[in-house]
Motif scaffolding. Structure first.
Motif, PDB file in Angstrom:
ATOM      1  N   LYS A   1       5.248 -14.796   0.651  1.00  0.00           N
ATOM      2  CA  LYS A   1       4.280 -15.727   1.220  1.00  0.00           C
ATOM      3  C   LYS A   1       3.612 -15.108   2.439  1.00  0.00           C
ATOM      4  N   VAL A   2       2.316 -15.322   2.528  1.00  0.00           N
ATOM      5  CA  VAL A   2       1.530 -14.657   3.572  1.00  0.00           C
ATOM      6  C   VAL A   2       2.007 -15.044   4.963  1.00  0.00           C
ATOM      7  N   TRP A   3       2.261 -16.341   5.199  1.00  0.00           N
ATOM      8  CA  TRP A   3       2.561 -16.795   6.554  1.00  0.00           C
ATOM      9  C   TRP A   3       4.046 -17.021   6.830  1.00  0.00           C
ATOM     10  N   LEU A   4       4.879 -16.905   5.841  1.00  0.00           N
ATOM     11  CA  LEU A   4       6.304 -17.186   6.048  1.00  0.00           C
ATOM     12  C   LEU A   4       7.181 -15.945   6.073  1.00  0.00           C
ATOM     13  N   HIS A   5       6.763 -14.876   5.423  1.00  0.00           N
ATOM     14  CA  HIS A   5       7.620 -13.708   5.275  1.00  0.00           C
ATOM     15  C   HIS A   5       7.199 -12.558   6.192  1.00  0.00           C
ATOM     16  N   PRO A   6       8.158 -11.732   6.633  1.00  0.00           N
ATOM     17  CA  PRO A   6       7.853 -10.575   7.490  1.00  0.00           C
ATOM     18  C   PRO A   6       7.458  -9.369   6.642  1.00  0.00           C
TER      19      PRO A   6
ATOM     20  N   PRO B   1       6.330  -8.259  12.452  1.00  0.00           N
ATOM     21  CA  PRO B   1       5.882  -8.095  11.064  1.00  0.00           C
ATOM     22  C   PRO B   1       5.244  -9.345  10.471  1.00  0.00           C
ATOM     23  N   TYR B   2       5.047 -10.375  11.281  1.00  0.00           N
ATOM     24  CA  TYR B   2       4.477 -11.628  10.778  1.00  0.00           C
ATOM     25  C   TYR B   2       2.965 -11.677  11.018  1.00  0.00           C
ATOM     26  N   VAL B   3       2.281 -12.433  10.161  1.00  0.00           N
ATOM     27  CA  VAL B   3       0.851 -12.654  10.325  1.00  0.00           C
ATOM     28  C   VAL B   3       0.631 -13.597  11.507  1.00  0.00           C
ATOM     29  N   ARG B   4      -0.252 -13.214  12.420  1.00  0.00           N
ATOM     30  CA  ARG B   4      -0.504 -14.003  13.624  1.00  0.00           C
ATOM     31  C   ARG B   4      -1.649 -14.996  13.450  1.00  0.00           C
ATOM     32  N   THR B   5      -2.542 -14.734  12.508  1.00  0.00           N
ATOM     33  CA  THR B   5      -3.683 -15.628  12.299  1.00  0.00           C
ATOM     34  C   THR B   5      -3.195 -17.030  11.972  1.00  0.00           C
ATOM     35  N   THR B   6      -3.779 -18.035  12.604  1.00  0.00           N
ATOM     36  CA  THR B   6      -3.386 -19.419  12.351  1.00  0.00           C
ATOM     37  C   THR B   6      -3.885 -19.859  10.978  1.00  0.00           C
ATOM     38  N   PRO B   7      -2.986 -20.366  10.120  1.00  0.00           N
ATOM     39  CA  PRO B   7      -3.425 -20.777   8.777  1.00  0.00           C
ATOM     40  C   PRO B   7      -4.154 -22.113   8.802  1.00  0.00           C
ATOM     41  N   THR B   8      -4.988 -22.330   7.798  1.00  0.00           N
ATOM     42  CA  THR B   8      -5.631 -23.629   7.610  1.00  0.00           C
ATOM     43  C   THR B   8      -4.864 -24.399   6.535  1.00  0.00           C
ATOM     44  N   ASP B   9      -5.238 -25.637   6.325  1.00  0.00           N
ATOM     45  CA  ASP B   9      -4.561 -26.454   5.310  1.00  0.00           C
ATOM     46  C   ASP B   9      -4.721 -25.868   3.913  1.00  0.00           C
ATOM     47  N   THR B  10      -5.833 -25.205   3.660  1.00  0.00           N
ATOM     48  CA  THR B  10      -6.082 -24.650   2.326  1.00  0.00           C
ATOM     49  C   THR B  10      -5.458 -23.275   2.119  1.00  0.00           C
ATOM     50  N   THR B  11      -5.109 -22.584   3.210  1.00  0.00           N
ATOM     51  CA  THR B  11      -4.551 -21.230   3.070  1.00  0.00           C
ATOM     52  C   THR B  11      -3.080 -21.148   3.432  1.00  0.00           C
ATOM     53  N   ARG B  12      -2.506 -22.253   3.829  1.00  0.00           N
ATOM     54  CA  ARG B  12      -1.125 -22.242   4.339  1.00  0.00           C
ATOM     55  C   ARG B  12      -0.123 -21.744   3.296  1.00  0.00           C
ATOM     56  N   ASP B  13      -0.368 -22.032   2.018  1.00  0.00           N
ATOM     57  CA  ASP B  13       0.586 -21.692   0.958  1.00  0.00           C
ATOM     58  C   ASP B  13       0.175 -20.462   0.154  1.00  0.00           C
ATOM     59  N   LEU B  14      -0.662 -19.617   0.718  1.00  0.00           N
ATOM     60  CA  LEU B  14      -1.100 -18.415  -0.001  1.00  0.00           C
ATOM     61  C   LEU B  14       0.049 -17.434  -0.222  1.00  0.00           C
TER      62      LEU B  14
END
Length: 328
Positions: A129-134, A142-155
């Motif tokens: 997962k883009v925003w949950l995994h290192p 190793p984590y993504v710093r960009t703040t996710p939106t409601d539509t991209t949170r589960d990418l």
């Protein structure tokens, strides 16, 4: 010790017995404790004797069980625990759940430890997962710093790979992520012929070992990737966080010669406390607050404390004569 999490009070009692055995002359005659137990547990490379802290060693042993759940999902133990406690996620996102067994509580106590050293090697990106995994190639964060939106949170990472060319969707990535994240993502080779795998950062084989997993205070509060993100968000003027001993790091900003104000020192101490609270939330409640949430909680606590101190110092005390007059 590798099956059940021992109570900290029991670990302290056992350490006291070990300490007495080391220094006392006999069972009836006490000796002089020439060195504090805390200093005896400091690694030898930092001038200590390298004794193990039993609670930390206990957690490191449970980390081996947690690592097995993460990297060997086909094992009988992993299949049983997954079916009962985290059927739709991996061990990294698992929570305690309802009516957990003490064995599961014990394994979950090592989750923060596994999160701190685990990294993902991206293949086809279908299980990362883009925003949950290192998964980013950054040894510090190793984590993504960009703040996710409601539509991209589960990418998933696979959503960032073109299924035709098997290359990164560069234009989409640059639109979606901050420059730091986008540049790191594009550096990763897209290997769609392989599955994503987890590996232990810092080990040449990529495997977790109990030696690697023995936690210290410096790792928990300062040098792990999560703690570093909290310190970055806080913008507090702390010294560089490296592989120093925790007490040496504290002395570098607590000493008067460091030139930091009393308020700054107090804020650093307050944020250390919030980090410890966040770690306990993760272990016992299965919930890890975001770095921004940790900093917000710290600022609320700090402002409440400052208001209380100010009120206590500015509220006038009643005069003895006035108090007697009122009482009559």
């Amino acid at each position: 010790m590798s099956v059940f999490l021992l109570p900290e009070t029991l670990c302290i009692s056992l350490e006291r017995l070990m300490n007495r055995y080391w220094w006392d002359k006999s069972s009836t005659e006490k000796g002089i404790h020439w060195l504090a137990w805390d200093k005896m547990c400091v690694p030898k490379k930092y001038g200590g004797l390298g004794f193990k802290r039993l609670h930390e060693f206990n957690l490191a042993l449970h980390g081996k069980q947690g690592w097995c759940l993460l990297t060997n999902p086909a094992s009988l133990m992993a299949r049983v625990f997954k079916a009962r406690y985290f059927p739709k996620t991996s061990f990294l996102e698992a929570i305690l759940g309802g009516c957990p067994s003490y064995v599961w509580r014990s394994v979950m106590a090592s989750q923060m430890l596994i999160r701190g050293g685990c990294r993902r090697m991206v293949g086809d990106g279908s299980s990362t997962k883009v925003w949950l995994h290192p998964w980013l190639p950054d040894p510090q964060d190793p984590y993504v710093r960009t703040t996710p939106t409601d539509t991209t949170r589960d990418l998933w990472v696979s959503n960032l790979i073109d299924p035709v060319s098997n290359e990164w969707k560069r234009e989409f990535i640059h639109q979606l992520f901050e420059p730091r994240d986008a540049n790191l993502i594009i550096q990763i080779p897209a290997n769609v012929d392989y599955e994503d795998i987890s590996f232990w950062f810092g080990d040449t084989r990529g495997c977790y070992s109990v030696k690697e997993g023995v936690e210290d205070v410096m790792h928990v509060l300062c040098s792990c990737s999560y703690a570093k993100r909290v310190w970055d968000v806080s913008n507090l003027p702390v010294p560089p966080i490296n592989d120093d001993d925790f007490m040496q790091w504290v002395a570098s900003w607590l000493d008067n010669s460091a030139g930091r104000s009393c308020e700054t020192k107090g804020k650093i101490c307050g944020l250390l406390h919030e980090l410890w609270k966040a770690r306990n939330h993760a272990v016992w409640d299965g919930f890890l607050p975001t770095p921004a949430a940790v900093c917000r909680s710290f600022h609320l606590s700090w402002n409440a404390w400052k208001t209380n101190i100010t009120t206590r110092h500015t509220t006038p005390y009643p005069q003895p004569g006035l108090t007697a007059l009122i009482s009559t």
